[in-house]
Motif scaffolding. Sequence first.
Motif, PDB file in Angstrom:
ATOM      1  N   LEU A 456      17.510  20.742 -34.512  1.00 29.94           N
ATOM      2  CA  LEU A 456      16.186  21.030 -33.967  1.00 29.94           C
ATOM      3  C   LEU A 456      16.322  21.904 -32.732  1.00 29.94           C
ATOM      4  N   CYS A 457      15.687  23.059 -32.752  1.00 27.72           N
ATOM      5  CA  CYS A 457      15.693  23.991 -31.624  1.00 27.72           C
ATOM      6  C   CYS A 457      14.317  23.950 -30.960  1.00 27.72           C
ATOM      7  N   ARG A 458      14.288  23.733 -29.652  1.00 24.03           N
ATOM      8  CA  ARG A 458      13.013  23.576 -28.955  1.00 24.03           C
ATOM      9  C   ARG A 458      12.872  24.618 -27.851  1.00 24.03           C
ATOM     10  N   ASP A 459      11.651  25.132 -27.703  1.00 27.32           N
ATOM     11  CA  ASP A 459      11.350  25.957 -26.542  1.00 27.32           C
ATOM     12  C   ASP A 459      11.491  25.081 -25.306  1.00 27.32           C
ATOM     13  N   PRO A 460      12.117  25.571 -24.224  1.00 29.63           N
ATOM     14  CA  PRO A 460      12.354  24.706 -23.065  1.00 29.63           C
ATOM     15  C   PRO A 460      11.087  24.125 -22.440  1.00 29.63           C
ATOM     16  N   PHE A 461       9.956  24.843 -22.553  1.00 33.06           N
ATOM     17  CA  PHE A 461       8.776  24.434 -21.797  1.00 33.06           C
ATOM     18  C   PHE A 461       7.514  24.240 -22.635  1.00 33.06           C
ATOM     19  N   ASN A 462       7.526  24.687 -23.881  1.00 36.75           N
ATOM     20  CA  ASN A 462       6.346  24.568 -24.726  1.00 36.75           C
ATOM     21  C   ASN A 462       6.643  23.585 -25.853  1.00 36.75           C
ATOM     22  N   GLU A 463       6.027  22.396 -25.805  1.00 34.67           N
ATOM     23  CA  GLU A 463       6.364  21.352 -26.758  1.00 34.67           C
ATOM     24  C   GLU A 463       5.966  21.693 -28.194  1.00 34.67           C
ATOM     25  N   CYS A 464       5.030  22.635 -28.353  1.00 38.36           N
ATOM     26  CA  CYS A 464       4.583  23.001 -29.698  1.00 38.36           C
ATOM     27  C   CYS A 464       5.526  23.982 -30.394  1.00 38.36           C
ATOM     28  N   LYS A 465       6.377  24.654 -29.619  1.00 34.41           N
ATOM     29  CA  LYS A 465       7.285  25.641 -30.196  1.00 34.41           C
ATOM     30  C   LYS A 465       8.621  24.969 -30.498  1.00 34.41           C
ATOM     31  N   ARG A 466       8.843  24.704 -31.769  1.00 35.97           N
ATOM     32  CA  ARG A 466      10.079  24.041 -32.198  1.00 35.97           C
ATOM     33  C   ARG A 466      10.338  24.409 -33.648  1.00 35.97           C
ATOM     34  N   ALA A 467      11.581  24.372 -34.036  1.00 42.51           N
ATOM     35  CA  ALA A 467      11.936  24.743 -35.401  1.00 42.51           C
ATOM     36  C   ALA A 467      13.304  24.159 -35.746  1.00 42.51           C
ATOM     37  N   TYR A 468      13.485  23.815 -37.011  1.00 41.84           N
ATOM     38  CA  TYR A 468      14.794  23.401 -37.503  1.00 41.84           C
ATOM     39  C   TYR A 468      15.570  24.619 -37.993  1.00 41.84           C
ATOM     40  N   MET A 469      16.879  24.542 -37.874  1.00 40.48           N
ATOM     41  CA  MET A 469      17.717  25.614 -38.393  1.00 40.48           C
ATOM     42  C   MET A 469      19.029  25.049 -38.907  1.00 40.48           C
ATOM     43  N   GLU A 470      19.516  25.649 -39.997  1.00 41.50           N
ATOM     44  CA  GLU A 470      20.849  25.349 -40.505  1.00 41.50           C
ATOM     45  C   GLU A 470      21.686  26.616 -40.345  1.00 41.50           C
ATOM     46  N   PRO A 471      22.396  26.749 -39.236  1.00 43.73           N
ATOM     47  CA  PRO A 471      23.119  28.009 -38.976  1.00 43.73           C
ATOM     48  C   PRO A 471      24.224  28.256 -39.992  1.00 43.73           C
ATOM     49  N   GLN A 472      24.379  29.539 -40.328  1.00 46.61           N
ATOM     50  CA  GLN A 472      25.464  29.942 -41.230  1.00 46.61           C
ATOM     51  C   GLN A 472      26.717  30.334 -40.454  1.00 46.61           C
ATOM     52  N   ARG A 473      26.528  30.569 -39.169  1.00 45.86           N
ATOM     53  CA  ARG A 473      27.656  30.850 -38.271  1.00 45.86           C
ATOM     54  C   ARG A 473      27.258  30.425 -36.873  1.00 45.86           C
ATOM     55  N   VAL A 474      28.195  29.885 -36.114  1.00 45.85           N
ATOM     56  CA  VAL A 474      27.941  29.428 -34.750  1.00 45.85           C
ATOM     57  C   VAL A 474      28.960  30.075 -33.825  1.00 45.85           C
ATOM     58  N   GLU A 475      28.472  30.707 -32.771  1.00 46.35           N
ATOM     59  CA  GLU A 475      29.361  31.353 -31.810  1.00 46.35           C
ATOM     60  C   GLU A 475      29.101  30.778 -30.418  1.00 46.35           C
ATOM     61  N   GLU A 476      30.138  30.205 -29.791  1.00 47.93           N
ATOM     62  CA  GLU A 476      29.959  29.715 -28.426  1.00 47.93           C
ATOM     63  C   GLU A 476      30.040  30.895 -27.469  1.00 47.93           C
ATOM     64  N   LEU A 477      29.100  30.953 -26.536  1.00 54.29           N
ATOM     65  CA  LEU A 477      28.964  32.136 -25.692  1.00 54.29           C
ATOM     66  C   LEU A 477      29.773  32.069 -24.405  1.00 54.29           C
ATOM     67  N   LEU A 478      29.815  30.918 -23.749  1.00 53.04           N
ATOM     68  CA  LEU A 478      30.459  30.819 -22.433  1.00 53.04           C
ATOM     69  C   LEU A 478      31.932  30.462 -22.588  1.00 53.04           C
ATOM     70  N   LYS A 479      32.791  31.369 -22.109  1.00 52.69           N
ATOM     71  CA  LYS A 479      34.244  31.146 -22.132  1.00 52.69           C
ATOM     72  C   LYS A 479      34.772  31.208 -20.694  1.00 52.69           C
ATOM     73  N   CYS A 480      35.924  30.584 -20.458  1.00 53.97           N
ATOM     74  CA  CYS A 480      36.489  30.549 -19.110  1.00 53.97           C
ATOM     75  C   CYS A 480      37.169  31.884 -18.783  1.00 53.97           C
TER      76      CYS A 480
END
Length: 549
Positions: A456-480
């Motif tokens: 479940l992906c949610r908009d940080p501030f709007n409770e009505c904006k939400r959606a489910y997703m099944e990602p086909q690829r996941v990339e972590e963005l923050l690296k050391c």
Amino acid sequence: MEAEKIQGPTNPMVTPLLTDLYQFTMAYAYWKGNKHSEPSVFDLFFRTNPFGGEYTIFAGLEECIRFIANFRIGEEDIAFLRQSLPPTCEDAFFEYLRGIDCSNVQVYAVAEGSVVFPKVPLMRIEGPVAVVQLLETPFLNLVNFASLVATNAARHRVVAGESKLLLEFGLRRAQGPDGGISASKYCYMGGFDATSNVAAAKLFGIPLRGTHSHAFVSSFMSTDEIVHKPFCSSDGLTTCEDFVGLVQIWLKKLQCTESLRASFGETNQSELKAFTSYALAFPSNFLALVDTYDVVRSGIPNFCAVALALNDFGYKAGGIRLDSGDLAYLSRESRRFFCAVEKEFGVPGFGKLCITASNDLNEKTIDALNQQGHEVDSYGIGTNLVTCYAQPALGCVFKLVEINKQPRIKLSENVSKVSIPCKKRCFRLFGKEGYPSVDLMTGVNEPPPKVSERILCRDPFNECKRAYMEPQRVEELLKCYWSGDSGTPREELPPIKKIRDRCIQQLNQLRPDHLRRVEPTPYKVSVSAKLYDLIHFLWLNEAPIGELQ
């Protein structure tokens, strides 16, 4: 990579004193309250994409790492701070400053050259609160303009297309020497091919391009000004004793050719002499500025006469630059003339000579040229590019999100300025068509999203904006990228060419509607359900409760 092996910032003015006074006054207050060593986490991010677009290019990371790798407050700096801070500041505080370095700091960041989006941390900085606070202003200074101008360059690349050559010609109009050097570096990073800036080319290994100005053309008045020297063929086997005369012969041939005769009559002879002189100096790199007098009736035929003379001795001219007038029309006329020369005289490739356009170009004018139809191969772009004339600042901010392992939030009546608390991980989720669909922030201790697992992906501030997703690829963005003395494995800082390649690759990964110059589709940035609950718990807990009268 050890700290001592990382060079200092490119600009020697980037020192711990390149900061706002309140960073040092806060550091003193932290120290005075015995709070200076408390572990903290800050996020560096921006709230809105620039230029009315839906993407930004992250740049400036390497300079930030160079800065903290060499962070020391020297004796002269200490002496100045003693004079500048209130006399009530204790001597022991200055001893504390004298011993500060960034060995207890860690920096996690998105890879430089990446496409990034609002609210998602570009960098996560962890360490003693007083030390990290001293990094705020320098980091913002090093990231804000770098990311803005890289984004501006990327937008020009998108509107021009992959096949066009983009040349940065902005040094003379940039905001001072550092503005010029930085702009050249980050324009290349954002997808430009070369710069006219010799210093930037030397510092960063950027390809260097340039020709001559109108002054060179108008400085010639007669044939006598050309020093006659034997002119050798490209293979060194043949010598021409009268190259000037050969150019005149070719000009007469052009004037006598029926398919070309209607385009021009008598050309400007001083311009012809200038082109001839330049060709003698640079026979292998002859590219002429053809609009000093008249492009169609003088500049193009004069250029062709010189280019054909060079061709006789094995040299291939580079092309022309148009710097004024109706660029779409002039480029089409130039191409028509080149193609006619190739057909009439059997010179292979002459019809494909490079046509460069300049003259205060920007995204809008390039888009207009595309609509009109043109024959421009290369764009030389200066003022609007390096000054970011369409938008002067990006607006990155640096916010405390955790201290002593307790999440913190910054509230505002303007919801867009409410910060997203806690130490976070950030992921890019890709859909079935291979495009990135959403950037997702989670708490650092949450399980990461997994491929083909519904989330479940949610908009940080709007409770009505939400959606489910099944990602086909996941990339972590923050690296050391900076581990201090923690021993955490860290990413290498790649060369600028690889950063540029990453930028172009990531632009190609985005859906075309996100890249549109006008009214692009917004890209989704979301938080996990757990992080959403934390944001709103802290929001209600920290916001004062009003009282009605």
